[in-house]
Scaffold this motif. Sequence first.
Motif, PDB file in Angstrom:
ATOM      1  N   ILE A 196       3.885  -0.278  15.400  1.00 29.74           N
ATOM      2  CA  ILE A 196       4.524  -0.920  14.254  1.00 29.74           C
ATOM      3  C   ILE A 196       4.793   0.079  13.131  1.00 29.74           C
ATOM      4  N   LEU A 197       3.832   0.948  12.856  1.00 29.31           N
ATOM      5  CA  LEU A 197       3.966   1.858  11.715  1.00 29.31           C
ATOM      6  C   LEU A 197       5.073   2.891  11.910  1.00 29.31           C
ATOM      7  N   SER A 198       5.379   3.199  13.157  1.00 26.98           N
ATOM      8  CA  SER A 198       6.467   4.150  13.420  1.00 26.98           C
ATOM      9  C   SER A 198       7.809   3.460  13.587  1.00 26.98           C
ATOM     10  N   LEU A 199       7.796   2.144  13.850  1.00 28.14           N
ATOM     11  CA  LEU A 199       9.040   1.403  14.039  1.00 28.14           C
ATOM     12  C   LEU A 199       9.702   1.014  12.720  1.00 28.14           C
ATOM     13  N   VAL A 200       8.885   0.604  11.738  1.00 28.20           N
ATOM     14  CA  VAL A 200       9.448   0.072  10.498  1.00 28.20           C
ATOM     15  C   VAL A 200      10.115   1.163   9.678  1.00 28.20           C
ATOM     16  N   LYS A 201      11.009   0.732   8.779  1.00 23.75           N
ATOM     17  CA  LYS A 201      11.754   1.690   7.972  1.00 23.75           C
ATOM     18  C   LYS A 201      10.915   2.303   6.868  1.00 23.75           C
ATOM     19  N   GLY A 202       9.936   1.549   6.395  1.00 20.27           N
ATOM     20  CA  GLY A 202       9.084   2.045   5.325  1.00 20.27           C
ATOM     21  C   GLY A 202       7.939   1.088   5.091  1.00 20.27           C
ATOM     22  N   ILE A 203       6.989   1.533   4.249  1.00 19.82           N
ATOM     23  CA  ILE A 203       5.798   0.742   3.930  1.00 19.82           C
ATOM     24  C   ILE A 203       5.650   0.679   2.415  1.00 19.82           C
ATOM     25  N   ILE A 204       5.270  -0.504   1.890  1.00 20.76           N
ATOM     26  CA  ILE A 204       4.809  -0.587   0.515  1.00 20.76           C
ATOM     27  C   ILE A 204       3.424  -1.233   0.536  1.00 20.76           C
ATOM     28  N   VAL A 205       2.532  -0.719  -0.294  1.00 22.27           N
ATOM     29  CA  VAL A 205       1.111  -1.093  -0.240  1.00 22.27           C
ATOM     30  C   VAL A 205       0.676  -1.657  -1.584  1.00 22.27           C
ATOM     31  N   GLY A 206      -0.041  -2.792  -1.555  1.00 22.12           N
ATOM     32  CA  GLY A 206      -0.509  -3.428  -2.778  1.00 22.12           C
ATOM     33  C   GLY A 206      -1.654  -2.689  -3.440  1.00 22.12           C
ATOM     34  N   LYS A 207      -1.782  -2.876  -4.754  1.00 22.80           N
ATOM     35  CA  LYS A 207      -2.895  -2.300  -5.511  1.00 22.80           C
ATOM     36  C   LYS A 207      -4.211  -2.887  -4.999  1.00 22.80           C
ATOM     37  N   PRO A 208      -5.227  -2.071  -4.735  1.00 23.05           N
ATOM     38  CA  PRO A 208      -6.529  -2.609  -4.335  1.00 23.05           C
ATOM     39  C   PRO A 208      -7.151  -3.426  -5.465  1.00 23.05           C
ATOM     40  N   VAL A 209      -7.838  -4.503  -5.120  1.00 20.26           N
ATOM     41  CA  VAL A 209      -8.478  -5.354  -6.116  1.00 20.26           C
ATOM     42  C   VAL A 209      -9.448  -4.534  -6.970  1.00 20.26           C
ATOM     43  N   ASP A 210      -9.285  -4.648  -8.291  1.00 13.67           N
ATOM     44  CA  ASP A 210     -10.147  -3.936  -9.255  1.00 13.67           C
ATOM     45  C   ASP A 210     -10.105  -2.418  -9.083  1.00 13.67           C
ATOM     46  N   GLU A 211      -9.117  -1.918  -8.353  1.00 18.79           N
ATOM     47  CA  GLU A 211      -8.997  -0.485  -8.033  1.00 18.79           C
ATOM     48  C   GLU A 211     -10.237   0.053  -7.310  1.00 18.79           C
ATOM     49  N   VAL A 212     -11.011  -0.862  -6.704  1.00 17.95           N
ATOM     50  CA  VAL A 212     -12.131  -0.433  -5.864  1.00 17.95           C
ATOM     51  C   VAL A 212     -11.569   0.302  -4.649  1.00 17.95           C
ATOM     52  N   TYR A 213     -12.099   1.419  -4.314  1.00 20.26           N
ATOM     53  CA  TYR A 213     -11.638   2.265  -3.198  1.00 20.26           C
ATOM     54  C   TYR A 213     -10.202   2.770  -3.418  1.00 20.26           C
ATOM     55  N   TYR A 214      -9.766   2.852  -4.669  1.00 19.65           N
ATOM     56  CA  TYR A 214      -8.377   3.252  -4.927  1.00 19.65           C
ATOM     57  C   TYR A 214      -8.056   4.602  -4.287  1.00 19.65           C
ATOM     58  N   LEU A 257       7.667  -2.913   5.715  1.00 21.43           N
ATOM     59  CA  LEU A 257       6.401  -3.612   5.872  1.00 21.43           C
ATOM     60  C   LEU A 257       5.583  -3.536   4.589  1.00 21.43           C
ATOM     61  N   PHE A 258       5.153  -4.702   4.081  1.00 22.13           N
ATOM     62  CA  PHE A 258       4.248  -4.699   2.933  1.00 22.13           C
ATOM     63  C   PHE A 258       2.849  -5.118   3.377  1.00 22.13           C
ATOM     64  N   LEU A 259       1.863  -4.375   2.911  1.00 22.05           N
ATOM     65  CA  LEU A 259       0.470  -4.581   3.296  1.00 22.05           C
ATOM     66  C   LEU A 259      -0.419  -4.553   2.053  1.00 22.05           C
ATOM     67  N   GLU A 260      -1.448  -5.392   2.042  1.00 20.53           N
ATOM     68  CA  GLU A 260      -2.407  -5.377   0.936  1.00 20.53           C
ATOM     69  C   GLU A 260      -3.758  -5.838   1.437  1.00 20.53           C
ATOM     70  N   THR A 261      -4.796  -5.471   0.686  1.00 22.01           N
ATOM     71  CA  THR A 261      -6.169  -5.797   1.071  1.00 22.01           C
ATOM     72  C   THR A 261      -6.714  -6.918   0.189  1.00 22.01           C
ATOM     73  N   SER A 262      -7.666  -7.666   0.730  1.00 21.84           N
ATOM     74  CA  SER A 262      -8.145  -8.872   0.073  1.00 21.84           C
ATOM     75  C   SER A 262      -9.242  -8.607  -0.946  1.00 21.84           C
ATOM     76  N   GLU A 263      -9.698  -9.715  -1.560  1.00 25.76           N
ATOM     77  CA  GLU A 263     -10.792  -9.648  -2.530  1.00 25.76           C
ATOM     78  C   GLU A 263     -12.119  -9.267  -1.888  1.00 25.76           C
ATOM     79  N   GLU A 264     -12.171  -9.264  -0.563  1.00 27.60           N
ATOM     80  CA  GLU A 264     -13.388  -8.823   0.122  1.00 27.60           C
ATOM     81  C   GLU A 264     -13.554  -7.301   0.083  1.00 27.60           C
TER      82      GLU A 264
END
Length: 366
Positions: free
Chosen positions: A283-301, A257-264
């Motif tokens: 869902i989080l326990s079913l999938v084999k793994g997760i990859i997460v996108g870089k937060p916009v401008d590294e805000v809340y990194y 599962l790949f997940l990322e957060t928006s410009e908001e």
Amino acid sequence: MIKPEPLKKGDKIAIVSLSKGLLGMPFCKHELEIGIKRLQEFGLEPVIMPNALKDLKYLEEHPEQRAADLKQAFIDPSIKAIITAIGGDDTYKLIPYLMEDQEFKEAVRKQPKIFTGFSDTTNNHLMLNKLGLSTFYGPCLLIDLAELDIKMLPYTQEYFKKFFKEEDSFEITSSPTWYSDRESYDVSELGKPRIAHKETHGFETLNGKGIVTGKLYGGCIESIYDALTGAKYEEEPSVYKKYQIFPTKEEWQEKILFLETSEERPTKELLETMLIELKNKGILSLVKGIIVGKPVDEVYYEEYKEVYKKIFADLTTPVMYNINFGHSVPRCILPYDAETIVDYDNKKIIVNEPIFNRSKKEKIKK
């Protein structure tokens, strides 16, 4: 999954506005011109679909016309790829028009094409995935091809060029540079480079370990959350349920599962709420793994990192963070349902199968 063929010079690429009608607004004229020019520089012939330049109000009020453009792009045998103008927030409204249209569904299966975009285009991706087409969570016209600097961002361009290549596999690497979002996209920004930053974190493993192999699936977490809960549009979950857009339990078990957060830039509290929803759905326990996108401008990194660590503390599902896809620039391409190897120990991601059908010439050789 059904795979399209790679692009070659002279191919037609359709430009569609499936959500927010920005492309036809006067203040975006310079971006449209740049985007078309860049596509032409790749040797492609841009085809602007009939409703793609309609204004914000018209496209907001006429999702059926947005859907009609996507249908026409798939039905036209001369068009080999489709690129979205930009995202938005109500793209799910196209789903009933298209999933009830047998001609459209048959065209998707018999005339597969490259389809690329991100953000709320997540809804289009998941619908096309349900129909069996492998699409690409990747560049859109207004942000990537229409980059206001004198050239496309090098990392984004490198991955866009993969649409022309027949490769057995490729690696998704950490970009050595990331860029701030622009404060303005008006004409005064033409030729100005984005503010660039040296990447200091690279890919980070936040939970779990080992090497997993699975099929890529996901998108913008806000879009997925809205589809699950109706947080923005009350009827949206019923649309997803009616057309069975989300994977079955068995299908989730095959996914990375790949997940990322928006410009908001959602707050850490909202991110936690959204992840809890995915966790409660299993869902989080079913999938084999997760990859997460870089937060916009590294805000809340760092804050986002802590949220992921907290949510996954009682799960074995491995999580890798700070990948260059989604709203943060630059961005790679993620091919839906492509077999992918994620090495959480050595922080490597390999798309481990061809993302296109082999050319007729290649098939004859075999």
